[in-house]
Write a protein that holds these residues in place. Structure first.
Motif, mmCIF file in Angstrom:
data_model
loop_
_atom_site.group_PDB
_atom_site.id
_atom_site.type_symbol
_atom_site.label_atom_id
_atom_site.label_comp_id
_atom_site.label_asym_id
_atom_site.label_seq_id
_atom_site.Cartn_x
_atom_site.Cartn_y
_atom_site.Cartn_z
ATOM 1 N N TYR A 4 0.824 -1.155 0.037
ATOM 2 C CA TYR A 4 0.042 -0.004 0.034
ATOM 3 C C TYR A 4 0.770 1.243 -0.101
ATOM 4 N N GLY A 5 2.148 1.167 0.429
ATOM 5 C CA GLY A 5 2.946 2.167 0.511
ATOM 6 C C GLY A 5 3.308 2.719 -0.989
ATOM 7 N N ASP A 6 2.921 2.195 -2.034
ATOM 8 C CA ASP A 6 3.457 2.465 -3.431
ATOM 9 C C ASP A 6 2.525 3.758 -3.668
ATOM 10 N N ALA A 7 3.206 4.772 -4.401
ATOM 11 C CA ALA A 7 2.797 6.007 -4.641
ATOM 12 C C ALA A 7 1.526 5.719 -5.919
ATOM 13 N N LEU A 8 1.685 4.797 -6.744
ATOM 14 C CA LEU A 8 0.475 4.861 -7.690
ATOM 15 C C LEU A 8 -0.495 4.263 -6.972
ATOM 16 N N ILE A 9 -0.408 3.270 -6.350
ATOM 17 C CA ILE A 9 -1.502 2.629 -5.506
ATOM 18 C C ILE A 9 -2.361 3.680 -4.798
ATOM 19 N N GLN A 10 -1.607 4.482 -4.215
ATOM 20 C CA GLN A 10 -2.410 5.476 -3.259
ATOM 21 C C GLN A 10 -2.995 6.599 -3.894
ATOM 22 N N SER A 11 -2.517 6.896 -5.253
ATOM 23 C CA SER A 11 -3.111 7.796 -6.152
ATOM 24 C C SER A 11 -4.132 7.342 -7.025
ATOM 25 N N ILE A 12 -4.783 6.269 -6.823
ATOM 26 C CA ILE A 12 -6.020 5.789 -7.492
ATOM 27 C C ILE A 12 -7.205 6.458 -6.864
ATOM 28 N N VAL A 13 -7.808 6.998 -7.731
ATOM 29 C CA VAL A 13 -9.160 7.739 -7.429
ATOM 30 C C VAL A 13 -9.840 6.912 -6.425
#
Length: 595
Positions: free
Chosen positions: A162-171
């Motif tokens: 979950y720390g991945d930036a792309l995963i966190q930036s999903i709407v």
């Protein structure tokens, strides 16, 4: 954290030691050791990246793969949960990412799925091919891909993706993670084979770093997410859609794979693959006897294996680096942030001094036969567009180290040869180092002696080396015994270092936090970073900044070589970063060659 490793993502690597005199003073203090880098690239160029075997392949052959390790593999056999290289070496045979990649690690449409990117670069539409099935015969569907994000984003998820930036930036991911929504609004199921994912901002890492692993919802969806990481369906009976499927597991020791006849890429050439753990101490003899066919070979042992007749070497520059990390704080799991609250190494001059004290060039040249070489930044040269060889690199200079310590107030007050801290108290450094064959202990002693040569009193945590699993348990849990630790990262194929050094990611094991670091990392995957020159400038500055702050000391870049029995055909050196290659690997005789 392998190349191996998370493929698109990073992984923990086994840190093998090396034999080196603790009193070595063979090289001077070049501040920018680029010549060694050039030499290493020349040496690795001597190895082909594809095995040479022109004989006719037999049908239904078998191959034995050596997982070279002095410790059992953990057996967390799911991409969303595993963290160490040993488990990734098991995963590569039976499960795959949805996408293949080109030489720049960008997604192609040649794998299990195709994609289209929207004009504004914020939405990716993924279509899973019709003939892609799990090894139990069920089709891989869009809901399986969605489920992997639902697992990782869930508040009960116990892994670290979950720390991945792309995963966190999903709407909608933030709302889902906080329990305010049952689904992720930015992920839309279009039909059973198609879904779209929309992000808050365009990110240039989308086509190199997007999470690309589906999870079999029909198989594990009934298990509570909080219990999933420990379930038998992850550890004992996992399934995938790769070229092989698991027939039998002896936990921590071996895995027997059988051909997946339903593999979407066509019938794999091998009927069976046997993976077994082989200790680094005996890997050479195992290869010479023909007991194993393929092994990622310890480069420090290359000299002893050179000239062997029954196996050959393939190799490449690795997506990885070794480093020494400082424990600057702790991970606050409730808040999901790193807290830099340990004052012991607060003064960066001390961290810099400990870096200047290490003769990494001698390590790479004399022990690793030029196949490891001084690391000059936290982005390896396997990313030629982004690696900055002139990033204010710290080379070996013991006099500079002593001067920095003097300036920081660390002086030998009682004249015993060891420095006290600025308050006049004993300054003891507790160093955590990993076991790994005959060479691990001499390596740890070399580091300890190097620091003692500049007046710093260091010793091993608990007076001994730690095996892989207990080592990373102590590092991950910020064990109070640990001041400094020697480790390694497989970077994966996405250059973005946010997932390793962001202030809100658990893999930031040094717990380094600064506003400038956060800003540079954010700039590196911002919409502006679609401009190559802009992104290059950002990452050049970040590498320079981290070499000044020195929360971790980059020590060695790594070349990876694999020993391959002469009967093996069509194996490429990048098999650990591209598991798609295993379906094409065959053998040309029923029995391995032996010396």
């Amino acid at each position: 954290m392998k190349k191996k490793h998370f493929y698109k993502f990073f992984s923990l690597l086994v840190v093998l030691g090396l034999l080196l005199s603790a009193c070595s003073n063979s090289t001077g203090g070049s501040k920018k050791p680029t010549a060694s880098n050039e030499k290493a690239e020349e040496n690795i160029g001597q190895f082909p990246n594809v095995v040479k075997n022109d004989k006719k392949e037999i049908k239904d052959g078998s191959l034995t793969y050596a997982l070279v390790s002095d410790t059992p593999f953990e057996g967390t056999l799911n991409y969303a949960y595993y963290s160490g290289q040993p488990d990734s070496e098991v995963l590569q045979f039976f499960d795959l990412p949805l996408f293949t990649t080109n030489k720049d690690y960008e997604f192609t449409n040649d794998g299990a799925a195709t994609y289209e990117l929207s004009n504004n670069n914020k939405t990716i539409t993924v279509k899973i091919k019709d003939n892609v099935n799990w090894s139990d015969g069920k089709p891989v569907i869009a809901q399986d891909y969605e489920y992997s994000f639902l697992v990782i984003g869930n508040k009960d998820y116990t892994g670290v993706r979950y720390g991945d930036a792309l995963i966190q930036s999903i709407v909608g991911m933030k709302e889902y993670h906080e329990g305010k929504a049952k689904n992720i609004s930015g992920i839309k199921i279009i039909d059973d084979k198609t879904l779209s994912i929309t992000f808050k901002e365009a990110n240039p890492s989308l086509l190199t770093g997007l999470w690309s692993y589906a999870m079999p919802k029909h198989y594990i969806g009934d298990i509570p997410i909080k219990d999933l990481a420990k379930s038998d369906k992850i550890h004992k009976t996992p399934i995938g859609f790769g070229p092989y499927k698991i027939k039998k597991i002896i936990p921590g020791e071996s895995v027997e794979f059988e051909r997946n006849d339903d593999y979407f890429g066509g019938k794999p050439k091998l009927k069976t693959v046997i993976l077994k753990v082989v200790n680094p101490k005996v890997i050479l003899q195992s290869l010479k006897k023909g007991e194993v066919d393929v092994a990622e070979y310890p480069v420090d042992q290359y000299k002893a294996a050179k000239g062997s007749k029954n196996f050959q070497f393939i190799g490449q520059i690795d997506l990885a680096y070794n480093y020494i990390g400082f424990k600057l704080g702790h991970w606050d799991a409730k808040k999901g942030v790193n807290v830099m609250d340990n004052p012991k190494f607060k003064d960066k001059r001390v961290r810099q001094a400990m870096a200047y004290a290490l003769d990494n060039k001698a390590v790479g040249d004399k022990i690793y036969n030029g196949l490891r070489f001084p690391a000059t930044s936290l982005i390896p040269p396997s990313f030629p567009s982004w690696y900055n060889k002139d990033a204010n690199a710290i080379g070996y200079d013991s006099e500079k180290a002593k001067k920095l310590l003097d300036e920081a107030g660390y002086k030998d007050i009682d004249k015993d040869g060891l420095r006290e801290d600025p308050n006049g108290k004993k300054f003891q450094i507790n160093f955590l180092s990993m076991s790994g064959g005959d060479i691990a202990e001499p390596l740890a002693k070399f580091y300890i002696q190097s620091w003692k040569n500049v007046g710093l009193d260091a010793s091993l945590v608990d007076g001994r080396l730690a095996e892989f699993n207990s080592f990373y348990k102590m590092v991950e849990e910020d064990n109070k015994k640990v001041d400094v630790f020697a480790a390694a990262w497989g970077t994966g194929t996405d250059v973005d270092p946010y997932g390793l050094y962001g202030s809100d990611v658990p893999f930031n094991y040094s717990r380094f936090v600064s506003e400038k670091n956060d800003q540079l990392l954010a700039d590196g995957h911002s919409p502006k970073a679609f401009d190559h020159d802009y992104r290059k400038k950002v990452y050049d500055e970040w590498q320079d900044y981290m070499n000044d702050e020195m929360p971790v000391i980059p020590t060695l870049f790594r070349s990876t070589i694999s020993a391959v029995n002469n009967r093996v055909a069509s194996l490429k050196a990048n098999y650990n970063s591209d598991p798609y290659v295993w379906a094409q690997v065959g053998v040309t005789s029923d029995t391995p060659e032996a010396e």
